[in-house]
Write an enzyme that holds these catalytic residues in place. Structure first.
Site, PDB file in Angstrom:
ATOM      1  N   ASN A  41       0.823  -1.211   0.000  1.00 29.47           N
ATOM      2  CA  ASN A  41       0.000   0.000   0.000  1.00 29.47           C
ATOM      3  C   ASN A  41       0.856   1.259   0.000  1.00 29.47           C
ATOM      4  O   ASN A  41       0.585   2.226  -0.720  1.00 29.47           O
ATOM      5  CB  ASN A  41      -0.906   0.024   1.238  1.00 29.47           C
ATOM      6  CG  ASN A  41      -2.058  -0.948   1.156  1.00 29.47           C
ATOM      7  OD1 ASN A  41      -2.326  -1.532   0.112  1.00 29.47           O
ATOM      8  ND2 ASN A  41      -2.749  -1.139   2.261  1.00 29.47           N
ATOM      9  N   ARG A 368     -11.330  -4.175 -13.651  1.00 34.32           N
ATOM     10  CA  ARG A 368     -10.108  -4.954 -13.372  1.00 34.32           C
ATOM     11  C   ARG A 368     -10.402  -6.417 -13.704  1.00 34.32           C
ATOM     12  O   ARG A 368     -11.204  -7.064 -13.028  1.00 34.32           O
ATOM     13  CB  ARG A 368      -9.674  -4.817 -11.919  1.00 34.32           C
ATOM     14  CG  ARG A 368      -9.301  -3.391 -11.516  1.00 34.32           C
ATOM     15  CD  ARG A 368      -8.648  -3.342 -10.138  1.00 34.32           C
ATOM     16  NE  ARG A 368      -8.505  -1.983  -9.661  1.00 34.32           N
ATOM     17  CZ  ARG A 368      -7.503  -1.155  -9.992  1.00 34.32           C
ATOM     18  NH1 ARG A 368      -6.562  -1.589 -10.814  1.00 34.32           N
ATOM     19  NH2 ARG A 368      -7.443   0.062  -9.503  1.00 34.32           N
ATOM     20  N   ARG A 398      -5.787   1.896 -12.917  1.00 35.91           N
ATOM     21  CA  ARG A 398      -4.382   2.057 -12.524  1.00 35.91           C
ATOM     22  C   ARG A 398      -3.717   0.723 -12.181  1.00 35.91           C
ATOM     23  O   ARG A 398      -4.219  -0.059 -11.386  1.00 35.91           O
ATOM     24  CB  ARG A 398      -4.296   3.006 -11.322  1.00 35.91           C
ATOM     25  CG  ARG A 398      -2.873   3.357 -10.910  1.00 35.91           C
ATOM     26  CD  ARG A 398      -2.893   4.289  -9.716  1.00 35.91           C
ATOM     27  NE  ARG A 398      -3.502   5.558 -10.062  1.00 35.91           N
ATOM     28  CZ  ARG A 398      -4.225   6.280  -9.209  1.00 35.91           C
ATOM     29  NH1 ARG A 398      -4.452   5.829  -8.003  1.00 35.91           N
ATOM     30  NH2 ARG A 398      -4.722   7.439  -9.581  1.00 35.91           N
ATOM     31  N   HIS A 428     -16.425   2.827 -14.005  1.00 35.28           N
ATOM     32  CA  HIS A 428     -16.109   2.035 -12.820  1.00 35.28           C
ATOM     33  C   HIS A 428     -17.270   1.128 -12.434  1.00 35.28           C
ATOM     34  O   HIS A 428     -17.175   0.348 -11.488  1.00 35.28           O
ATOM     35  CB  HIS A 428     -15.770   3.001 -11.670  1.00 35.28           C
ATOM     36  CG  HIS A 428     -15.157   2.364 -10.472  1.00 35.28           C
ATOM     37  ND1 HIS A 428     -15.804   2.285  -9.258  1.00 35.28           N
ATOM     38  CD2 HIS A 428     -13.946   1.798 -10.289  1.00 35.28           C
ATOM     39  CE1 HIS A 428     -15.023   1.692  -8.382  1.00 35.28           C
ATOM     40  NE2 HIS A 428     -13.893   1.385  -8.978  1.00 35.28           N
ATOM     41  N   TYR A 462     -12.306 -10.370  -1.490  1.00 40.72           N
ATOM     42  CA  TYR A 462     -13.014  -9.098  -1.368  1.00 40.72           C
ATOM     43  C   TYR A 462     -14.458  -9.380  -0.965  1.00 40.72           C
ATOM     44  O   TYR A 462     -15.123 -10.211  -1.580  1.00 40.72           O
ATOM     45  CB  TYR A 462     -13.025  -8.334  -2.700  1.00 40.72           C
ATOM     46  CG  TYR A 462     -11.736  -7.655  -3.081  1.00 40.72           C
ATOM     47  CD1 TYR A 462     -10.510  -8.075  -2.571  1.00 40.72           C
ATOM     48  CD2 TYR A 462     -11.722  -6.590  -3.972  1.00 40.72           C
ATOM     49  CE1 TYR A 462      -9.327  -7.453  -2.931  1.00 40.72           C
ATOM     50  CE2 TYR A 462     -10.545  -5.955  -4.346  1.00 40.72           C
ATOM     51  CZ  TYR A 462      -9.344  -6.405  -3.828  1.00 40.72           C
ATOM     52  OH  TYR A 462      -8.177  -5.783  -4.194  1.00 40.72           O
ATOM     53  N   ARG A 557     -13.875   2.142   4.968  1.00 35.95           N
ATOM     54  CA  ARG A 557     -12.675   1.327   5.114  1.00 35.95           C
ATOM     55  C   ARG A 557     -11.394   2.141   5.079  1.00 35.95           C
ATOM     56  O   ARG A 557     -10.487   1.931   5.862  1.00 35.95           O
ATOM     57  CB  ARG A 557     -12.622   0.278   3.990  1.00 35.95           C
ATOM     58  CG  ARG A 557     -11.500  -0.746   4.192  1.00 35.95           C
ATOM     59  CD  ARG A 557     -11.270  -1.600   2.967  1.00 35.95           C
ATOM     60  NE  ARG A 557     -10.479  -0.919   1.958  1.00 35.95           N
ATOM     61  CZ  ARG A 557     -10.768  -0.890   0.666  1.00 35.95           C
ATOM     62  NH1 ARG A 557     -11.849  -1.472   0.234  1.00 35.95           N
ATOM     63  NH2 ARG A 557      -9.998  -0.264  -0.187  1.00 35.95           N
ATOM     64  N   HIS A 585     -15.229  -4.327   0.631  1.00 34.14           N
ATOM     65  CA  HIS A 585     -15.234  -3.640  -0.659  1.00 34.14           C
ATOM     66  C   HIS A 585     -16.623  -3.180  -1.097  1.00 34.14           C
ATOM     67  O   HIS A 585     -16.751  -2.318  -1.964  1.00 34.14           O
ATOM     68  CB  HIS A 585     -14.638  -4.571  -1.723  1.00 34.14           C
ATOM     69  CG  HIS A 585     -14.324  -3.908  -3.017  1.00 34.14           C
ATOM     70  ND1 HIS A 585     -15.086  -4.091  -4.155  1.00 34.14           N
ATOM     71  CD2 HIS A 585     -13.337  -3.059  -3.372  1.00 34.14           C
ATOM     72  CE1 HIS A 585     -14.575  -3.386  -5.153  1.00 34.14           C
ATOM     73  NE2 HIS A 585     -13.514  -2.743  -4.706  1.00 34.14           N
TER      74      HIS A 585
END
Length: 681
Positions: A41, A368, A398, A428, A462, A557, A585
């Site tokens: 991270n 993704r 990204r 998204h 997730y 989160r 998530h």
């Protein structure tokens, strides 16, 4: 303070990760994973966020600072101070807790101590047969030295040498952890398992690499480079143009953090800084080892001991009784909770659509994509089987750009119509629609509405929800969204909340209704679960609701710019944060509505980018039993006092007290299991 700084709030979240690494009640190898997550991270944070802040600092203050709520110089100094403290905390956890605990369980990770004599032959053999072919030593000093480019995230040693001339020399050598396992398993002796870092294998063989020198010191370094973030995804308006102009003046991949062993002599630090054209802001002292995200690769020889006991995903009884998943959807909408329930139902949805002769068309969005995607393969099969398949692939996701492009090209070659990223806009949303003829010959749309990506790999770790529905209102609006993506036809959304169109207005109206109920003396309650909260307009609206007497529980989160618990501003707002074995998530938005509960889920966080510069889809949960399931999840998370904390007005992760222990992820699994869904297997 009206808002927390977003970057400092994110660092507070990453510190929460470290707290799990320090928690003795967490299985040891899971604690090691949390160290790896923290390190990974932080690398991304420096490559993206810190790089952008430093870009802003280099722009003329008079032209740029007026656009910002915080002085970037002040923010950067605060970031570096906080990161330094966290890195020291990280080192203490690893050095004083993790390494000793490994030893207690018969696992030795060589660090400062000399390897046993029985291991030297193995170490030297591994060095000569495996490591040596990847090494590229450079003498940095002297007349024959050549220019060296430090690769992003690559590990190196800087070595202090003394040659025959007795003049000090410095050398650089790469540590090939990107080609070889970072931690090498050595032979077990007396039931003790030994590992050694590839760094230390090289250390043990420096005399072989520099036979004509005396080795005075060896120090590890690592450079993070600017990730070339999409500036428009983080900022807006005139500020974007100014930052982009600044970036064009710089070399590709400008340094964002230079991490070096704090024991490196001062004169060597100064030499390296000058040699690689670094500045003071780049320089971050660290420990003996860097790239601790490689701890993901430290094998557990005692597995499954010292790891979480991951329970098998549950079957969904309302699907199992049907031969076709479309028949199940015809009978009733289906709400799925991952990873508690099996993700195989999502795979079935696409697999059956690919082969069902009554299916005429499939449309889907991908943000993704899994590296080995069953879903993409199913869509390829559908196209080959003569079905019309339209896929939107986001190429600006990204760090997933290359994988997404690979799959886009593969699907396009199979005859799938591929729509790539739209200029200045990210998609998204996690949605799909399948058009199928029913037994009456009528066209029916079957919609998939999700909070998480179409990615079977991440679906195992997730925590997300997905709705399968043939609700005519929802699916017709979903079809309009795809027409907008394909042909830019203007849609009309009433049931769905969609960024760029109606999402902000609808959220504000839902909050306003709770405010009106509170002012009228009625019960008013809002529960919001998201990953990130930054949007100042939405935060201000929540402050208004708090001041009106609305009780607000937030489950956030990561980034949280809302300051909770402040009198006459946010005293009725609690912010919870949960870090456990699964990554939280999903997004959920609950409004009490005077007892007539209104509940939504979807892909949208409350960030500027999500609400203003992306396509997000938030969908209503209409069925009573599904509302009950999501509300139960929210209640458990609000009351979680095992893995949950409360964010206080100083950005601290404060523990939650309670005699009855609640661990939301474990308890929610058991709740779903009690609903009558037996475990797989």
């Amino acid at each position: 303070m009206y808002y927390f700084n977003r970057d400092l709030s994110w660092l507070s979240f990453n510190k929460r990760i470290l707290q799990e690494a320090a928690n003795p009640n967490v299985p040891l190898y899971e604690r090691i994973k949390f160290l790896a997550i923290y390190s990974s991270n932080l690398d991304e944070f420096f490559r993206v966020r810190v790089a952008s802040i430093r870009s802003i600092i280099n722009i003329d203050k008079k032209k740029i600072y007026k656009h910002l709520s915080d002085d970037p110089r002040v923010v950067l100094d605060a970031i570096l101070k906080e990161v330094n403290e966290q890195q020291q905390y990280f080192g203490r956890i690893k050095r004083e807790e993790i390494i000793p605990e490994l030893k207690k369980h018969g696992v030795v990770l060589y660090r400062d101590e000399q390897p046993l004599n029985d291991h030297y032959e193995v170490i030297n053999h591994y060095f000569r047969s495996r490591v040596l072919s990847y090494l590229q030593p450079h003498i940095l000093t002297g007349k024959k030295t050549r220019k060296v480019f430090l690769e992003n995230k690559q590990l190196y040693f800087v070595i202090d040498l003394v040659g025959q001339s007795k003049e000090p020399d410095y050398a650089l050598i790469n540590i090939p952890s990107n080609f070889l396992d970072r931690f090498v398993k050595l032979p077990t002796i007396n039931e003790v398992h030994y590992f050694i870092a590839i760094d230390d294998i090289i250390r043990e063989n420096l005399d072989f690499l520099f036979p004509n020198y005396e080795i005075k010191g060896c120090y590890s370094i690592k450079l993070n480079r600017d990730a070339e973030l999409n500036i428009e995804d983080e900022y807006s308006g005139d500020l974007v143009k100014k930052i982009q102009k600044q970036i064009t003046k710089r070399n590709l991949g400008v340094p964002s953090r230079f991490l070096y062993d704090a024991k490196m002599p001062k004169e060597m630090v100064e030499y390296i800084k000058e040699r690689f054209e670094l500045v003071d802001d780049d320089m971050v002292p660290g420990g003996r080892y860097h790239n601790m995200n490689d701890l993901f690769g430290l094998k557990n020889p005692l597995s499954p001991e010292l790891e979480y006991n991951y329970k098998p995903p549950l079957k969904i009884g309302s699907i199992e009784g049907y031969k076709s998943i479309f028949d199940a959807i015809d009978e009733s909408d289906l709400l799925m909770h991952f990873p508690y329930q099996s993700y195989d139902y999502v795979l079935r949805f696409f697999n059956e659509a690919a082969l069902d002769p009554e299916v005429k068309q499939i449309k889907a969005t991908f943000y993704r994509i899994a590296p080995e995607s069953f879903i993409c393969n199913a869509l390829i099969s559908a196209a080959i089987n003569g079905k019309s398949v339209v896929v939107f692939v986001e190429l600006k996701a990204r760090f997933d750009e290359q994988n997404n492009l690979k799959w886009a090209e593969k699907m396009k070659a199979a005859g799938i119509k591929i729509i790539y990223s739209m200029p200045g806009l990210k998609v998204h949303a996690k949605v799909a629609v399948v058009t199928r003829k029913n037994t009456k010959g009528q066209k029916v749309n079957y919609g998939y509405f999700g909070t998480g990506n179409f990615n079977e790999k991440t679906a195992a770790i997730y925590a997300d929800q997905a709705l399968l529905s043939n609700n005519e209102k929802l699916t017709s609006e979903l079809d309009q969204l795809f027409l907008f993506l394909e042909k830019q036809e203007t849609p009309n959304f009433e049931s769905l909340l969609v960024s760029q169109f109606n999402i902000i207005d609808r959220f504000e109206s839902l909050i306003d209704r709770e405010i009106e109920n509170a002012k009228a003396g009625r019960k008013a309650l809002i529960i919001i679960k998201i990953n990130n909260l930054q949007h100042q307009g939405m935060i201000s609206k929540l402050y208004d609701a708090s001041n009106a007497g609305v009780k607000i529980d937030m489950i956030v989160r990561s980034i949280c710019c809302l300051v909770p618990g402040v009198k006459d501003m946010s005293e009725n707002i609690n912010v919870h944060r949960i870090v456990d074995q699964y990554l939280e998530h999903s997004r959920a938005f609950y409004f009490y509505n005077n007892g007539d509960d209104e509940l939504y889920q979807g892909s949208a966080d409350w960030m500027n980018r999500n609400l203003e510069r992306r396509i997000e889809v938030v969908f209503p949960i209409l069925k009573g039993e599904f509302k009950a399931q999501v509300i139960k999840m929210l209640e458990l998370q609000i009351n979680d006092n095992v893995k949950g904390v409360k964010l206080d007005h100083n950005l601290n992760n404060a523990p939650i007290e309670g005699a009855l222990k609640v661990r939301s992820q474990v308890d929610f699994y058991e709740y779903l299991n009690r609903l009558g869904q037996p475990a797989v297997g």
